[in-house]
Scaffold this motif. Structure first.
Motif, mmCIF file in Angstrom:
data_model
loop_
_atom_site.group_PDB
_atom_site.id
_atom_site.type_symbol
_atom_site.label_atom_id
_atom_site.label_comp_id
_atom_site.label_asym_id
_atom_site.label_seq_id
_atom_site.Cartn_x
_atom_site.Cartn_y
_atom_site.Cartn_z
ATOM 1 N N GLU A 117 0.745 -1.248 0.032
ATOM 2 C CA GLU A 117 -0.055 -0.010 -0.139
ATOM 3 C C GLU A 117 0.811 1.179 -0.022
ATOM 4 O O GLU A 117 0.487 2.424 -0.602
ATOM 5 N N THR A 128 -8.077 1.598 -6.236
ATOM 6 C CA THR A 128 -8.301 0.297 -6.792
ATOM 7 C C THR A 128 -8.191 0.385 -8.287
ATOM 8 O O THR A 128 -7.179 -0.301 -9.082
ATOM 9 N N GLU A 166 -4.097 -0.543 -8.297
ATOM 10 C CA GLU A 166 -4.024 -2.140 -7.642
ATOM 11 C C GLU A 166 -3.544 -3.079 -8.485
ATOM 12 O O GLU A 166 -2.275 -3.449 -8.535
#
Length: 295
Positions: A138, A195, A199
């Protein structure tokens, strides 16, 4: 002799004695009334205090002459407490403890991120695993934005699946362009999700950085990157209903399609416009990651 002669010694009537029967007497001018007692000069009030003030009864007074009235002192206006001071002591202690915990957490996070981007040193050598566990994936940091030679390629990540159908047959789906799907979600969206933006891109960069040219993992992080990509593939394929009614995803396969960004006309640089593909081996999907469990 006249009976009314004033000079005679004759007795006067009752009216004359009271002064009502002397018509010949001229009217006397009005005289101011005088007090029975002579006026007394103002005497200093014996109850005067040494500081020049008087009590409330002395200030009102009943005698003649000027009086000194002293106003009572005003009481200070106390403003209502607001903000932190308005809290009770118990809540003040709780707020201080909460702020201290947040401050410690922020300092620890900034310290770990600093060690991640800093050059190799004694701390990173001794505690590198702790730093990597906190930062990846992250909070990963890199300097590609400030690199002298920034990325000049478009990388599109695609995936396909091998599905067992409800009648027991095996079929292979077509390639799903996951990067294009994320691009459609971002295009025209002023607030795209994390996302959609990062991601898939981060997962692919993570895989490339932890595998050699033969797609073999280097260390434990290489195996972790494979599991991460496999999980993303199953979720995306399930979202696109790739398995169909009653079907189950058995294996997945990734590939990347890389094309060069066309240089500006003034640079004179020539690059190939033919895409380059990198195809990964088939990865089996664990029982816990298949369509039913993923949903």
């Amino acid at each position: 002799m006249d009976a009314y002669d004033t000079g005679s010694d004759a007795p006067r009537g009752r009216d004359e004695q009271e002064g009502r029967g002397a018509p010949d007497q001229p009217d006397q001018p009005d005289q101011p009334e005088r007090s029975d007692q002579p006026d007394q000069p103002d005497q200093p009030d014996r109850s005067d205090r040494s500081d020049g003030t008087r009590t409330g009864s002395e200030a009102v007074g009943t005698g003649g002459g000027p009086r000194t009235v002293t106003a009572e002192p005003r009481q200070a206006i106390v403003a209502p407490r607001t903000g932190f001071s308005a809290l009770s002591p118990r809540y003040q202690v709780g707020a201080v403890v909460a702020l201290a915990v947040v401050a410690v957490a922020v300092c620890a996070h900034l310290g770990l991120v600093f060690l991640h981007v800093a050059p190799s040193n004694t701390l990173t050598k001794q505690h590198g695993e702790v730093v990597d566990e906190w930062v990846f994936p992250e909070f990963e940091q890199n300097w590609k934005l400030f690199a002298p030679n920034p990325l000049q390629q478009n990388v599109s990540v695609q995936v396909r699946a091998e599905v067992s159908t409800a009648d027991g047959a095996i079929r292979t789906t077509g390639w799903y362009d996951l990067s294009a799907e994320d691009g459609q979600g971002i295009d025209g969206n002023p607030l795209p999700s994390h996302t959609q933006q990062n991601e898939l891109r981060r997962a692919w960069d993570f895989f490339v950085a932890t595998h050699d040219s033969d797609d073999r993992p280097v260390g434990l992080r290489g195996t972790l990157s494979e599991d991460y990509l496999r999980r993303i593939a199953v979720l995306r394929l399930d979202r696109n209903a790739a398995a169909g009614p009653g079907g189950v995803v058995e294996r997945v396969q990734y590939r990347s399609r890389t094309t060069n960004v066309e240089p500006p006309s003034w640079s004179g640089e020539k690059v190939s416009d033919r895409p380059a593909y990198r195809e990964l081996p088939w990865w089996p999907v664990a029982a816990g990651e298949k369509e039913g469990d993923a949903a």
